[in-house]
Design a protein around this motif. Structure first.
Motif: not given
Length: 235
Positions: A64-77, A213-227
């Protein structure tokens, strides 16, 4: 001056709150009994997602409200950016075979883009879909150059695998367009270039092998634009 300092301190206190993602219940009778307080459902859909001929449901909710959130960009790490925004959660619940409510199939706190991550077009989130038992997540954003992303995840062996994806970007004024469709099962990529207003025959489409080699999952593909699929190619 004191008023300004007070305001800045207040803002810091608001955004530096000790926020924690809720752990959704393992089971529930309905969507209404599952959603925690201070969260609202943005979208939901029903259908068979685990091939048992029963009606499951998926939903996306927002804090319901904004917070400070760290988000992955680029290569996930290596590229982690802290933003002030409202967190979102994706969840899937499977219908129990005994008919006694639903069992959780996944809770994902990362993959869904936030409301400010769509550029000048605003909120990038588009409606959930279920296609051939796959959960399809869609996003759209940009400015003069616009992009559309679709990801089809399949539930198998107690995990969610990305089987197909589509990355389409185009110029709103000129109509210049590139459309990439990925099939990670067949390990193929179809690339169409041309104009958005052309008929299909007027655009050029090529099929390319896509070694994986391996299919990506929610665990290995964190968010859009990071693969980073290849040089200057992200999904």
């Amino acid at each position: 001056m004191k008023l300004v300092l007070f305001f800045l301190a207040f803002q810091t206190a608001v955004y530096a709150q000790n926020f924690k993602y809720p752990t959704l219940p393992n089971q529930g009778k309905s969507l209404a009994t599952i959603v925690p307080g201070n969260w609202k459902v943005l979208d939901s859909i029903s259908g068979d997602l685990n091939h048992d001929q029963l009606t499951d449901f998926a939903f996306i909710m927002e804090y319901h409200k904004e917070i400070r959130e760290s988000r992955a960009y680029g290569d996930n790490t290596t590229e982690i950016i802290t933003e002030i925004q409202k967190p979102r959660i994706l969840a899937v619940y499977f219908k129990r075979a005994d008919g006694d409510g639903y069992q959780i199939g996944v809770q994902n706190n990362n993959f869904i883009l936030r409301s400010a991550e769509g550029g000048t077009m605003g909120d990038p989130l588009r409606p959930l879909k279920i296609d051939s038992n796959k959960l399809v997540l869609s996003f759209e954003g940009g400015g003069d150059w616009r992009w559309k992303l679709n990801y089809a995840f399949k539930y198998q062996d107690k995990n969610w695998f990305l089987e197909k994806a589509n990355n389409r970007y185009y110029n709103e004024t000129s109509g210049e367009m590139t459309d990439k469709k990925y099939d990670f099962i067949l390990k193929k990529r179809l690339v169409t270039t041309g104009k958005t207003h052309n008929r299909d025959a007027a655009n050029e489409t090529v099929s390319q092998d896509f070694p994986l080699k391996n299919l990506r999952t929610f665990h290995s593909f964190k968010k859009p634009w990071t693969w980073e699929i290849g040089p200057d190619e992200f999904l």
